[in-house]
Design an enzyme around this catalytic site. Structure first.
Site, PDB file in Angstrom:
ATOM      1  CD  GLU A 128     -16.555  16.920 -16.582  1.00  0.00           C
ATOM      2  OE1 GLU A 128     -16.803  16.338 -15.523  1.00  0.00           O
ATOM      3  OE2 GLU A 128     -16.169  16.375 -17.620  1.00  0.00           O
ATOM      4  CB  THR A 181     -10.601  16.487 -13.040  1.00  0.00           C
ATOM      5  OG1 THR A 181     -11.250  15.217 -12.986  1.00  0.00           O
ATOM      6  CG2 THR A 181     -10.315  16.834 -14.488  1.00  0.00           C
TER       7      THR A 181
HETATM    8  N1  HSE Z   1      -9.619  15.149 -20.667  1.00  0.00           N
HETATM    9  C1  HSE Z   1      -9.802  15.365 -19.257  1.00  0.00           C
HETATM   10  C2  HSE Z   1      -8.459  15.280 -18.557  1.00  0.00           C
HETATM   11  C3  HSE Z   1     -10.741  14.338 -18.710  1.00  0.00           C
HETATM   12  O1  HSE Z   1      -7.720  14.351 -18.864  1.00  0.00           O
HETATM   13  O2  HSE Z   1      -8.168  16.133 -17.733  1.00  0.00           O
HETATM   14  C4  HSE Z   1     -10.994  14.450 -17.239  1.00  0.00           C
HETATM   15  O3  HSE Z   1     -11.669  13.298 -16.787  1.00  0.00           O
END
Ligand code: HSE
Length: 298
Positions: A128, A181
């Site tokens: 990921e 992201t």
């Molecule tokens: N915790 C991560 C973020 C999740 O908020 O960047 C990404 O899907």
């Protein structure tokens, strides 16, 4: 011999728990088919409908996750990987995490299960990282283990399963736009004023307590994210209006799902969840955007 897996999407952060909380969503996710090959290579078939997803195993989350597992095991076994993506990448509902998790679960099975599910989270997390540019397990842990997960610590990885109350439901709206992201993380300030951190700690602890004691009201008043949501909500069309409407419709709380653009709300009972889904639909019907709404048990 081939192994077929269903890898669920997930809601991460869950309001106040940036990078430490996430739960799997029922019924939405990737389907993957894996088999061994004799060429000592990881081969990823083009993913239907998503031409921009890399098939180079060094750039694909599934490929990198599998490689991390094989390196740890000292194996050069090759695999053919087919991915049927049902979640659009950049959705905020754990699209890349689903592929990374599904890949290592299937490979582990094909190799005779040398690793526990918990150990697989480590490899999925390395996969990921390709998509998010950072290490975080709040989507890969629920995608690999199922259920509601708390990542208590990262070094070493310490994942705790939480049993949510039996009538806790979740509604997710997924506007069909892409938010990467990596970009959504880069815009976050690395500093947190102490006063905000204190409010957030209170909420995380309150949320845990509410989940364990089935105190829906406490879950609701603890969900608010004072740190990340205010910085990210500008990326999400109609966010303020959406939140206002779902709260009026009876939601316990509402926030961004993962790094967006999806938004989730929690509800006590399916009936309220359906009313919330209707409220989300009303807000988004007025826009030009395509969107999908999911109702799922937490
Ligand atoms: N915790 C991560 C973020 C999740 O908020 O960047 C990404 O899907």
């Amino acid at each position: 011999e081939e192994v077929k897996v269903f890898a669920p999407g997930s809601v991460s952060n869950v309001g106040c728990g940036f990078d430490i909380l996430g739960f799997a969503i029922d019924g939405i996710g990737d389907e993957m088919i894996l088999k061994k090959n004799d060429e000592k290579k990881i081969r990823i078939s083009p993913v239907n409908g998503y031409e921009n997803l890399p098939t180079d195993p060094k750039k694909n989350v599934a490929g990198v996750a599998i490689q991390a597992l094989l390196d740890d095991l000292g194996s050069d076994q090759g695999f053919d990987v087919e991915i049927v993506k049902n979640i659009k990448p950049g959705s905020g509902i754990g699209s890349s995490a689903a592929s990374a998790a599904g890949a290592v679960v299937a490979v582990n099975e094909l190799l005779g299960s040398p690793y526990s599910r918990l150990q697989l989270v480590d490899f999925a997390m390395i996969g990921e990282e390709v998509a998010s540019g950072d290490i975080h397990a709040d989507n890969v842990a629920p995608a690999t283990l199922g259920g509601f997960c708390l990542i208590r610590g990262y070094n070493p990885l310490d994942v705790i399963h939480i049993n949510p109350p039996k009538d806790l439901w979740c509604v997710v709206i997924h506007p069909q736009i892409e938010i990467k992201t990596k970009e959504s993380r880069e815009l976050l300030s690395p500093e947190i004023p102490l006063k905000k951190a204190i409010r957030q700690w209170g909420n995380v602890a309150g949320l845990m307590s509410g989940l364990y004691t089935s105190n829906y009201e406490l879950i609701g008043r603890s969900l608010e994210d004072h740190i990340v949501e205010p910085q990210r909500k500008v990326l999400i069309p109609e966010f303020d209006e959406l939140k206002l409407s779902v709260m009026e419709a009876g939601a316990l709380g509402c926030s961004i799902s993962g790094s967006g653009p999806s938004v989730f709300a929690l509800a006590n009972g399916k009936e309220t969840a359906d009313v919330i889904a209707g409220a989300m639909d009303t807000v988004f019907r007025r826009t030009e955007l395509d969107y999908k709404i999911y109702v799922s048990k937490v």
